[in-house]
Motif scaffolding. Structure first.
Motif, PDB file in Angstrom:
ATOM      1  N   GLY A  28      -3.816   0.596   0.738  1.00  0.00           N
ATOM      2  CA  GLY A  28      -4.573   1.547  -0.074  1.00  0.00           C
ATOM      3  C   GLY A  28      -4.546   1.196  -1.544  1.00  0.00           C
ATOM      4  O   GLY A  28      -5.568   1.264  -2.235  1.00  0.00           O
ATOM      5  N   LEU A  29      -3.374   0.803  -2.044  1.00  0.00           N
ATOM      6  CA  LEU A  29      -3.281   0.404  -3.448  1.00  0.00           C
ATOM      7  C   LEU A  29      -4.070  -0.868  -3.731  1.00  0.00           C
ATOM      8  O   LEU A  29      -4.702  -0.992  -4.787  1.00  0.00           O
ATOM      9  N   LEU A  30      -4.045  -1.802  -2.802  1.00  0.00           N
ATOM     10  CA  LEU A  30      -4.807  -3.037  -2.977  1.00  0.00           C
ATOM     11  C   LEU A  30      -6.306  -2.756  -3.031  1.00  0.00           C
ATOM     12  O   LEU A  30      -7.026  -3.280  -3.888  1.00  0.00           O
ATOM     13  N   LEU A  31      -6.779  -1.907  -2.145  1.00  0.00           N
ATOM     14  CA  LEU A  31      -8.194  -1.561  -2.109  1.00  0.00           C
ATOM     15  C   LEU A  31      -8.608  -0.798  -3.364  1.00  0.00           C
ATOM     16  O   LEU A  31      -9.648  -1.095  -3.970  1.00  0.00           O
ATOM     17  N   LEU A  79      -7.486   5.314  -2.161  1.00  0.00           N
ATOM     18  CA  LEU A  79      -6.563   6.435  -2.340  1.00  0.00           C
ATOM     19  C   LEU A  79      -6.510   7.318  -1.096  1.00  0.00           C
ATOM     20  O   LEU A  79      -5.437   7.791  -0.707  1.00  0.00           O
ATOM     21  N   LEU A  80      -7.662   7.534  -0.452  1.00  0.00           N
ATOM     22  CA  LEU A  80      -7.664   8.307   0.792  1.00  0.00           C
ATOM     23  C   LEU A  80      -6.918   7.573   1.899  1.00  0.00           C
ATOM     24  O   LEU A  80      -6.195   8.183   2.686  1.00  0.00           O
ATOM     25  N   PHE A  81      -7.091   6.263   1.973  1.00  0.00           N
ATOM     26  CA  PHE A  81      -6.388   5.469   2.983  1.00  0.00           C
ATOM     27  C   PHE A  81      -4.881   5.530   2.764  1.00  0.00           C
ATOM     28  O   PHE A  81      -4.098   5.629   3.704  1.00  0.00           O
ATOM     29  N   GLU A  82      -4.490   5.485   1.502  1.00  0.00           N
ATOM     30  CA  GLU A  82      -3.073   5.567   1.174  1.00  0.00           C
ATOM     31  C   GLU A  82      -2.482   6.905   1.617  1.00  0.00           C
ATOM     32  O   GLU A  82      -1.341   6.965   2.077  1.00  0.00           O
ATOM     33  N   LEU A  83      -3.252   7.961   1.487  1.00  0.00           N
ATOM     34  CA  LEU A  83      -2.787   9.283   1.893  1.00  0.00           C
ATOM     35  C   LEU A  83      -2.905   9.517   3.396  1.00  0.00           C
ATOM     36  O   LEU A  83      -2.412  10.514   3.902  1.00  0.00           O
ATOM     37  N   GLY A  84      -3.600   8.629   4.085  1.00  0.00           N
ATOM     38  CA  GLY A  84      -3.764   8.775   5.524  1.00  0.00           C
ATOM     39  C   GLY A  84      -4.930   9.656   5.921  1.00  0.00           C
ATOM     40  O   GLY A  84      -5.026  10.085   7.068  1.00  0.00           O
ATOM     41  N   ALA A  85      -5.816   9.948   4.993  1.00  0.00           N
ATOM     42  CA  ALA A  85      -6.952  10.816   5.264  1.00  0.00           C
ATOM     43  C   ALA A  85      -8.172   9.987   5.680  1.00  0.00           C
ATOM     44  O   ALA A  85      -8.528   9.028   4.995  1.00  0.00           O
ATOM     45  N   LEU A  86      -8.774  10.320   6.776  1.00  0.00           N
ATOM     46  CA  LEU A  86     -10.011   9.690   7.257  1.00  0.00           C
ATOM     47  C   LEU A  86      -9.916   8.169   7.313  1.00  0.00           C
ATOM     48  O   LEU A  86     -10.746   7.468   6.725  1.00  0.00           O
ATOM     49  N   PRO A  87      -8.941   7.584   7.998  1.00  0.00           N
ATOM     50  CA  PRO A  87      -8.746   6.129   7.939  1.00  0.00           C
ATOM     51  C   PRO A  87      -9.925   5.321   8.469  1.00  0.00           C
ATOM     52  O   PRO A  87     -10.226   4.257   7.939  1.00  0.00           O
TER      53      PRO A  87
END
Length: 106
Positions: A28-31, A79-87
């Motif tokens: 998530g941080l990389l993206l 940021l959403l991926f990092e939080l685990g939302a809607l992967p």
């Protein structure tokens, strides 16, 4: 078996969960940082002008709007991926023009 005082053995499920959490946070941080490079001069990016030029060189129209949509989608998606939302949705929006680099122009 040697067992140091103060250390517990983790179960395989806990180790797997920890590994997946670290993978999700780093990805998530990389993206998100890649998107920030596209829309700003942070982290060595060329800014919005560089993003517009890159999309123009690849044959996309839209200029600033296209670069903002791609960079903003990557920042928000990361940021959403990092939080685990809607992967799954985030993964689909991660690189909107990813397939265009492998095609040839006629």
């Amino acid at each position: 078996m040697f067992c140091a005082v103060g250390f517990r053995r983790f179960s395989k499920a806990a180790a797997l969960g920890t590994g997946l959490l670290l993978f999700r946070v780093m990805t998530g941080l990389l993206l998100a940082s890649h998107g920030m490079q596209m829309v700003s001069h942070n982290m060595g990016g060329e800014g919005l002008d560089g993003g517009v030029q890159e999309f123009g060189d690849d044959g996309f129209r839209g200029g600033v709007l296209t670069a903002l949509a791609a960079g903003g989608g990557q920042v928000v998606g990361g940021l959403l991926f990092e939080l685990g939302a809607l992967p799954y949705l985030v993964a689909a929006s991660a690189e909107p023009g990813g397939a265009h680099r492998s095609t040839t122009r006629c």
